[in-house]
Design a protein around this motif. Structure first.
Motif, PDB file in Angstrom:
ATOM      1  N   ILE A 121      18.962  -2.900 -31.965  1.00 45.16           N
ATOM      2  CA  ILE A 121      17.978  -3.717 -32.664  1.00 45.16           C
ATOM      3  C   ILE A 121      18.751  -4.435 -33.763  1.00 45.16           C
ATOM      4  CG2 ILE A 121      15.872  -3.719 -34.049  1.00 45.16           C
ATOM      5  CD1 ILE A 121      15.015  -1.177 -32.595  1.00 45.16           C
ATOM      6  N   ALA A 122      19.045  -5.711 -33.539  1.00 47.59           N
ATOM      7  CA  ALA A 122      20.014  -6.444 -34.369  1.00 47.59           C
ATOM      8  C   ALA A 122      19.355  -7.007 -35.625  1.00 47.59           C
ATOM      9  CB  ALA A 122      20.657  -7.550 -33.544  1.00 47.59           C
ATOM     10  N   ASP A 123      19.038  -6.130 -36.572  1.00 51.41           N
ATOM     11  CA  ASP A 123      18.311  -6.577 -37.765  1.00 51.41           C
ATOM     12  C   ASP A 123      19.161  -7.476 -38.660  1.00 51.41           C
ATOM     13  OD1 ASP A 123      19.887  -4.360 -38.379  1.00 51.41           O
ATOM     14  OD2 ASP A 123      18.384  -3.370 -39.617  1.00 51.41           O
ATOM     15  N   TYR A 124      20.463  -7.214 -38.790  1.00 48.35           N
ATOM     16  CA  TYR A 124      21.290  -8.081 -39.615  1.00 48.35           C
ATOM     17  C   TYR A 124      21.334  -9.504 -39.070  1.00 48.35           C
ATOM     18  CZ  TYR A 124      23.521  -5.150 -43.209  1.00 48.35           C
ATOM     19  OH  TYR A 124      23.772  -4.391 -44.322  1.00 48.35           O
ATOM     20  N   GLN A 125      21.243  -9.661 -37.759  1.00 42.59           N
ATOM     21  CA  GLN A 125      21.345 -10.996 -37.179  1.00 42.59           C
ATOM     22  C   GLN A 125      20.096 -11.843 -37.381  1.00 42.59           C
ATOM     23  OE1 GLN A 125      22.715 -10.498 -33.141  1.00 42.59           O
ATOM     24  NE2 GLN A 125      24.780  -9.951 -33.795  1.00 42.59           N
ATOM     25  N   VAL A 126      19.047 -11.232 -37.914  1.00 44.63           N
ATOM     26  CA  VAL A 126      17.847 -12.004 -38.242  1.00 44.63           C
ATOM     27  C   VAL A 126      18.174 -13.058 -39.300  1.00 44.63           C
ATOM     28  CG1 VAL A 126      15.572 -11.876 -39.340  1.00 44.63           C
ATOM     29  CG2 VAL A 126      16.223 -10.200 -37.601  1.00 44.63           C
ATOM     30  N   ILE A 127      19.068 -12.736 -40.219  1.00 46.06           N
ATOM     31  CA  ILE A 127      19.346 -13.641 -41.339  1.00 46.06           C
ATOM     32  C   ILE A 127      20.486 -14.609 -41.044  1.00 46.06           C
ATOM     33  CG2 ILE A 127      18.373 -12.161 -43.120  1.00 46.06           C
ATOM     34  CD1 ILE A 127      21.171 -11.100 -43.700  1.00 46.06           C
ATOM     35  N   THR A 128      20.885 -14.735 -39.775  1.00 42.85           N
ATOM     36  CA  THR A 128      21.906 -15.729 -39.457  1.00 42.85           C
ATOM     37  C   THR A 128      21.397 -17.152 -39.659  1.00 42.85           C
ATOM     38  OG1 THR A 128      21.257 -15.689 -37.119  1.00 42.85           O
ATOM     39  CG2 THR A 128      23.110 -14.288 -37.767  1.00 42.85           C
ATOM     40  N   ASP A 129      20.106 -17.368 -39.440  1.00 46.57           N
ATOM     41  CA  ASP A 129      19.578 -18.728 -39.456  1.00 46.57           C
ATOM     42  C   ASP A 129      18.250 -18.846 -40.192  1.00 46.57           C
ATOM     43  OD1 ASP A 129      18.065 -17.317 -37.689  1.00 46.57           O
ATOM     44  OD2 ASP A 129      18.325 -18.676 -35.996  1.00 46.57           O
ATOM     45  N   ARG A 130      17.975 -17.924 -41.111  1.00 45.85           N
ATOM     46  CA  ARG A 130      16.722 -18.005 -41.874  1.00 45.85           C
ATOM     47  C   ARG A 130      16.917 -17.429 -43.267  1.00 45.85           C
ATOM     48  NH1 ARG A 130      12.916 -15.518 -37.725  1.00 45.85           N
ATOM     49  NH2 ARG A 130      14.360 -16.619 -36.359  1.00 45.85           N
ATOM     50  N   ASP A 131      15.991 -17.786 -44.173  1.00 46.13           N
ATOM     51  CA  ASP A 131      16.160 -17.461 -45.591  1.00 46.13           C
ATOM     52  C   ASP A 131      15.583 -16.112 -45.998  1.00 46.13           C
ATOM     53  OD1 ASP A 131      17.434 -19.894 -46.112  1.00 46.13           O
ATOM     54  OD2 ASP A 131      15.517 -20.928 -46.352  1.00 46.13           O
ATOM     55  N   ASP A 132      14.773 -15.504 -45.138  1.00 45.94           N
ATOM     56  CA  ASP A 132      14.226 -14.197 -45.481  1.00 45.94           C
ATOM     57  C   ASP A 132      14.117 -13.362 -44.218  1.00 45.94           C
ATOM     58  OD1 ASP A 132      11.452 -14.433 -44.248  1.00 45.94           O
ATOM     59  OD2 ASP A 132      11.440 -16.155 -45.604  1.00 45.94           O
ATOM     60  N   THR A 133      13.868 -12.093 -44.422  1.00 46.93           N
ATOM     61  CA  THR A 133      13.834 -11.172 -43.286  1.00 46.93           C
ATOM     62  C   THR A 133      12.453 -11.045 -42.672  1.00 46.93           C
ATOM     63  OG1 THR A 133      13.396  -9.288 -44.743  1.00 46.93           O
ATOM     64  CG2 THR A 133      15.709  -9.796 -44.255  1.00 46.93           C
ATOM     65  N   GLY A 134      11.415 -11.531 -43.370  1.00 47.55           N
ATOM     66  CA  GLY A 134      10.066 -11.356 -42.865  1.00 47.55           C
ATOM     67  C   GLY A 134       9.665  -9.889 -42.922  1.00 47.55           C
ATOM     68  N   GLU A 159       8.216  -3.617 -39.984  1.00 43.68           N
ATOM     69  CA  GLU A 159       7.159  -3.709 -38.982  1.00 43.68           C
ATOM     70  C   GLU A 159       7.716  -4.216 -37.652  1.00 43.68           C
ATOM     71  OE1 GLU A 159       3.461  -6.736 -38.153  1.00 43.68           O
ATOM     72  OE2 GLU A 159       3.780  -6.067 -40.218  1.00 43.68           O
ATOM     73  N   ARG A 160       8.566  -5.221 -37.718  1.00 45.11           N
ATOM     74  CA  ARG A 160       9.112  -5.805 -36.491  1.00 45.11           C
ATOM     75  C   ARG A 160      10.106  -4.885 -35.801  1.00 45.11           C
ATOM     76  NH1 ARG A 160       9.878 -12.098 -38.573  1.00 45.11           N
ATOM     77  NH2 ARG A 160       7.673 -12.694 -38.308  1.00 45.11           N
ATOM     78  N   VAL A 161      10.892  -4.159 -36.575  1.00 36.62           N
ATOM     79  CA  VAL A 161      11.833  -3.201 -35.973  1.00 36.62           C
ATOM     80  C   VAL A 161      11.078  -2.138 -35.193  1.00 36.62           C
ATOM     81  CG1 VAL A 161      13.440  -1.318 -36.506  1.00 36.62           C
ATOM     82  CG2 VAL A 161      13.755  -3.559 -37.559  1.00 36.62           C
ATOM     83  N   ALA A 193      18.390  -6.980 -28.931  1.00 38.74           N
ATOM     84  CA  ALA A 193      17.709  -8.205 -29.342  1.00 38.74           C
ATOM     85  C   ALA A 193      17.482  -8.185 -30.842  1.00 38.74           C
ATOM     86  CB  ALA A 193      16.372  -8.337 -28.615  1.00 38.74           C
ATOM     87  N   ARG A 194      17.216  -9.380 -31.396  1.00 37.40           N
ATOM     88  CA  ARG A 194      16.880  -9.490 -32.811  1.00 37.40           C
ATOM     89  C   ARG A 194      15.394  -9.196 -33.016  1.00 37.40           C
ATOM     90  NH1 ARG A 194      18.687 -14.939 -35.595  1.00 37.40           N
ATOM     91  NH2 ARG A 194      17.227 -15.848 -34.109  1.00 37.40           N
ATOM     92  N   PRO A 195      15.038  -8.487 -34.078  1.00 40.98           N
ATOM     93  CA  PRO A 195      13.616  -8.219 -34.358  1.00 40.98           C
ATOM     94  C   PRO A 195      12.986  -9.368 -35.128  1.00 40.98           C
ATOM     95  CG  PRO A 195      14.980  -7.039 -35.927  1.00 40.98           C
ATOM     96  CD  PRO A 195      15.926  -7.731 -34.990  1.00 40.98           C
ATOM     97  N   THR A 196      12.758 -10.471 -34.434  1.00 44.30           N
ATOM     98  CA  THR A 196      12.186 -11.658 -35.081  1.00 44.30           C
ATOM     99  C   THR A 196      10.708 -11.840 -34.762  1.00 44.30           C
ATOM    100  OG1 THR A 196      12.969 -12.996 -33.224  1.00 44.30           O
ATOM    101  CG2 THR A 196      14.376 -12.887 -35.172  1.00 44.30           C
ATOM    102  N   GLY A 197      10.145 -10.959 -33.955  1.00 45.57           N
ATOM    103  CA  GLY A 197       8.733 -11.064 -33.593  1.00 45.57           C
ATOM    104  C   GLY A 197       8.447 -10.158 -32.415  1.00 45.57           C
ATOM    105  N   ASN A 198       7.208 -10.157 -31.970  1.00 46.55           N
ATOM    106  CA  ASN A 198       6.821  -9.263 -30.877  1.00 46.55           C
ATOM    107  C   ASN A 198       7.387  -9.749 -29.540  1.00 46.55           C
ATOM    108  OD1 ASN A 198       5.276  -7.689 -32.655  1.00 46.55           O
ATOM    109  ND2 ASN A 198       3.498  -9.030 -32.395  1.00 46.55           N
ATOM    110  N   LEU A 199       7.747  -8.823 -28.675  1.00 41.37           N
ATOM    111  CA  LEU A 199       8.280  -9.170 -27.361  1.00 41.37           C
ATOM    112  C   LEU A 199       7.164  -9.688 -26.459  1.00 41.37           C
ATOM    113  CD1 LEU A 199      10.769  -6.229 -26.693  1.00 41.37           C
ATOM    114  CD2 LEU A 199      11.251  -8.509 -27.576  1.00 41.37           C
TER     115      LEU A 199
END
Length: 363
Positions: free
Chosen positions: A74-87, A91-93, A42-48
């Motif tokens: 843990i698909a960290d690179y895919q976080v930036i497919t559709d957003r301007d920053d990694t946040g 912490e999320r990873v 999954a992408r680390p875009t927030g808490n599960l």
């Protein structure tokens, strides 16, 4: 290049075939789990949250416990497919890693790793991109759905090539099995197309393929809606996160949407909000939603919410206890991720070496 795009659409026939294949795989796992290797993540875009848990995570634990070798990305690179920053990426990873371990993913049985720390995996994008056309990627139903979800945002190159990146995720570790929902079947078919085209162009022509043709282990998990009756989403705040306390859970459930009828019945078509809460209680307690509804009877929404709160908190209590223990030991978490990244890099180097040999790029 043969255009296989039509195969990527989800039809009734393709879905039925996927279900039949999945059933055969389930039986094969029972006989000999060692013949399979799973890739999921999954992408680390927030808490599960509980939607993730009941929809996918509990199934991953079951697959692992049945003896199937599991690779968890843990698909960290895919976080930036559709957003301007990694946040707050780090912490999320680690939050994602903590959740994985807390629910029962065993680092002795499962390799947990991150995209960004396995450059050889990402290098596979280059040869794989030569095997697909721009038109194929634009017609991929999942890419179209992701693009629509971003509104008027221009499509990034990373979003366009998202299915190819996922193919690299699956194929770098020679995974031959991927747990999927029906909406993810197009990505898996795209991966098979890429694997087949690579073999046709660069393979030896013998029985020994460089890349397997991965199959889907189709999940028929119930779809849990958010507490407001809409799609569960971290951004809407309508979820119960795995790491929340019992009190936080109770407060959220208390605000959940129901209706004015005090007689509680399980009727998803006509009473989606009430039925969703019953489904949540059922999943947490291992009971049937109709049975729970019958017991509540004329108790109304207040009783229903109390039942949901008790069931969810009881089910998640050991997960939350374990999660707190893990979060208190960051050194242990770092060691788990470092070990997983090292193992993934070793596997990726081996696979990339085979690819270079097939391409004649050994100097």
């Amino acid at each position: 290049m043969t255009d296989n795009t039509a195969e990527l659409e989800i039809t009734d026939a393709s879905l039925q075939h996927a279900r039949q294949t999945s059933a055969k795989i389930e039986a094969a796992i029972d006989k000999d789990p060692s013949q399979f290797r799973v890739l999921t993540g999954a992408r680390p875009t927030g808490n599960l949250h509980i939607g993730h848990y009941f929809g996918a995570l509990s199934n991953w634990v079951s697959i692992q416990q049945r003896g199937v070798e599991t690779w968890l990305l843990i698909a960290d690179y895919q976080v930036i497919t559709d957003r301007d920053d990694t946040g707050p990426m780090r912490e999320r990873v680690y939050s994602l890693l903590t959740d994985y371990l807390a629910i029962g993913m065993d680092p002795e049985e499962t390799t947990i790793f991150t995209h960004s720390q396995v450059p050889e995996l990402n290098e596979l994008l280059l040869p794989f991109l030569s095997l697909v056309s721009d038109a194929e990627l634009r017609r991929n139903p999942t890419v179209k759905a992701e693009l629509e979800a971003t509104g008027d945002r221009p499509m990034s190159g990373l979003l366009l090539t998202y299915p190819v990146h996922q193919a690299a995720d699956i194929l770098f570790c020679k995974a031959n099995l991927v747990p999927v929902g029906k909406d993810q079947l197009p990505h898996l078919e795209q991966t098979r197309v890429i694997a087949d085209r690579f073999e046709k162009r660069y393979g030896s022509g013998g029985e020994d393929r460089i890349f397997p043709r991965p199959q889907g282990l189709l999940s028929e998990a119930e779809n849990v809606l958010g507490l407001d009756g809409t799609k569960m989403s971290k951004s809407k705040g309508n979820t119960i996160e795995l790491g929340m306390s019992a009190d936080e859970t109770a407060k959220l459930v208390k605000k959940a949407v129901t209706d004015s009828d005090r007689n509680i019945t399980y009727d998803p078509g006509n009473r989606p909000e009430v039925s969703n809460l019953l489904l949540l209680a059922a999943l947490a307690s291992g009971r049937a939603p109709h049975e729970i509804a019958s017991e509540i009877g004329d108790g109304g929404g207040g009783t229903l919410k109390a039942v949901v709160t008790e069931a969810v908190n009881e089910h998640l209590a050991p997960v939350r206890t374990r999660r707190a223990e893990l979060a208190a030991d960051p050194g242990y978490l770092e060691s788990i991720l470092q070990r997983g990244n090292e193992r993934a890099r070793e596997q990726a180097r081996q696979t990339l070496a085979e690819v270079h040999a097939a391409l004649g790029m050994v100097y």
